[in-house]
Design an enzyme around this catalytic site. Structure first.
Site, PDB file in Angstrom:
ATOM      1  N   SER A 164      -7.177 -48.848 -48.290  1.00  0.00           N
ATOM      2  CA  SER A 164      -6.032 -49.407 -47.963  1.00  0.00           C
ATOM      3  C   SER A 164      -5.871 -48.836 -46.405  1.00  0.00           C
ATOM      4  CB  SER A 164      -4.782 -48.986 -48.509  1.00  0.00           C
ATOM      5  OG  SER A 164      -4.716 -49.413 -49.954  1.00  0.00           O
ATOM      6  N   ARG A 184       1.765 -40.439 -48.356  1.00  0.00           N
ATOM      7  CA  ARG A 184       0.489 -40.500 -47.965  1.00  0.00           C
ATOM      8  C   ARG A 184       0.271 -39.454 -46.250  1.00  0.00           C
ATOM      9  NH1 ARG A 184       0.338 -42.129 -51.810  1.00  0.00           N
ATOM     10  NH2 ARG A 184      -0.491 -44.045 -52.670  1.00  0.00           N
ATOM     11  N   GLU A 213      -3.621 -45.940 -41.978  1.00  0.00           N
ATOM     12  CA  GLU A 213      -3.813 -44.767 -42.627  1.00  0.00           C
ATOM     13  C   GLU A 213      -4.952 -43.890 -42.344  1.00  0.00           C
ATOM     14  OE1 GLU A 213      -4.048 -43.649 -47.491  1.00  0.00           O
ATOM     15  OE2 GLU A 213      -3.182 -45.473 -46.841  1.00  0.00           O
TER      16      GLU A 213
END
Length: 370
Positions: free
Chosen positions: A258, A181, A362
């Site tokens: 998320s 990520r 994130e």
């Protein structure tokens, strides 16, 4: 915040829009442009519907030393309630092309449309990334991944505008520091993604199935390849069941997906963390996976075992954990950025206190921090 006077930003943006054909919006609410649907206004926003316009606009604003924020699909962005004290440059170039097994998309193309059209064209490889909101240009920045596939395994090259030199060039994947990520493009403003290219397969079959839940839903074995269209349909169904496919009528999808990445615990700290988990939950198996630099744990699993249930803190709260899974922070219709931030901080502190593991957000934050 940058401290530039709003009137100065609007004046410069108006001049740039007139010269290069961008569309100007004044006091554009960021809550309408992000999937969390929170965030104050952008004093000036320039929408660029071609790559040439995008390049010219960014070059002109940089030459004028004007602060700017590059905006794609808004699916991974949390903007402060005070808004954006900068010119927002909205990336809206959206051409999608196919050349044999190469899938080419301009940065502003809707990502799920890229996947859908690649599957319809008989290509395989991208289908596990179905239903992910946002733009094509964001996928290498985040090294987007789902159901056992990451962009890094498909990426051919990325077209970038170097903001320091003004140069436009193609960068290969090994230049981008692609990791879980993340990439060298994340949390930096040195380059703007203009277009991306992916290597697909022309046999119409999916990437090898590496995610147990997906393989089971397909009645297949891990490692098998299935028709890409069938895999896409199954992925969309699984994601929808978790509130991870955008739906205006479903507040569980008013999120940034998320919110926390799965933490990677260094090897030297793993025994300590596992002992804390055991003290809390006993001998229950702990989801863990090998990762660069240590062992990856499941953020959602840790959040639940730290005492946070789906829907926390309950009905009537402006911001809540999704009622479908605990890894998404959601806007129930009236939340502002401050509500989302407060919930994120509560969850992170709870996991830190119980297990000694710090969760990292994130989404990219603008004007605020978790």
């Amino acid at each position: 915040m940058f401290g530039t006077l709003p009137c100065e930003l609007v004046r410069v943006a108006k001049d740039v829009a007139a010269e290069y054909g961008a569309e100007l919006d004044v006091d554009a609410p960021m809550s309408r442009l992000t999937t969390l649907r929170v965030g104050g206004p952008a004093h000036a926003m320039l929408t660029c519907r071609s790559t040439d316009t995008l390049v010219s606009v960014v070059r002109a604003l940089d030459a004028a030393d004007v602060p700017l924020l590059i905006l794609g699909g808004g699916s991974n962005l949390l903007v402060d309630d005070a808004g954006v004290d900068a010119v927002v440059v909205r990336v809206a170039n959206d051409t999608i092309r196919f050349d044999g097994s190469v899938v080419a998309a301009e940065a502003g193309a809707v990502w799920d449309e890229v996947v859908a059209r690649s599957v319809a064209a008989g290509l395989g490889g991208l289908e596990c990334l179905s239903g992910i909101p946002g733009s094509a240009g964001a996928t290498p920045v985040q090294n987007v991944g789902a159901y056992g596939v990451e962009v890094s395994s498909l990426l051919r090259r990325v077209q970038l505008l170097d903001r320091a030199s003004g140069e436009v060039r193609w960068a290969l994947p090994d230049e981008l520091g692609l990791g879980y990520r993340t990439s060298t493009l994340k949390h930096t403003d040195t380059a703007v993604v203009l277009a991306v290219e992916f290597d697909a397969t022309e046999d119409g079959l999916s990437a090898p199935l590496r995610y147990r839940e997906l393989a089971a839903a397909l009645g297949a074995e891990e490692g098998e390849r299935q028709p890409a269209a069938q895999v896409r349909e199954t992925v969309l169904r699984l994601r929808a069941g978790k509130g991870m496919v955008l739906d205006d009528t479903d507040h569980d999808t008013w999120s940034a997906g998320s919110f926390f990445t799965n933490p990677v615990v260094p090897d030297e700290r793993l025994p300590e963390v596992l002992a804390a988990i055991s003290a809390r939950v006993g001998d229950a198996p702990v989801p863990r996976f090998p990762a660069d630099g240590g062992t990856k744990l499941s953020a959602g699993w840790l959040i639940e075992r730290a005492g946070f249930e789906k829907g926390h803190p309950g009905p009537g709260s402006a911001a809540r954990l999704s009622t479908k899974h605990t890894l998404a922070l959601t806007n129930r219709g009236s939340a502002v950025a401050g509500d989302v931030l407060a919930l994120a901080r509560e969850v992170r502190a709870g996991v830190q206190d119980v297990f000694g593991v710090r969760l990292e957000p994130e989404p990219v934050t603008v004007g605020c921090a978790v």
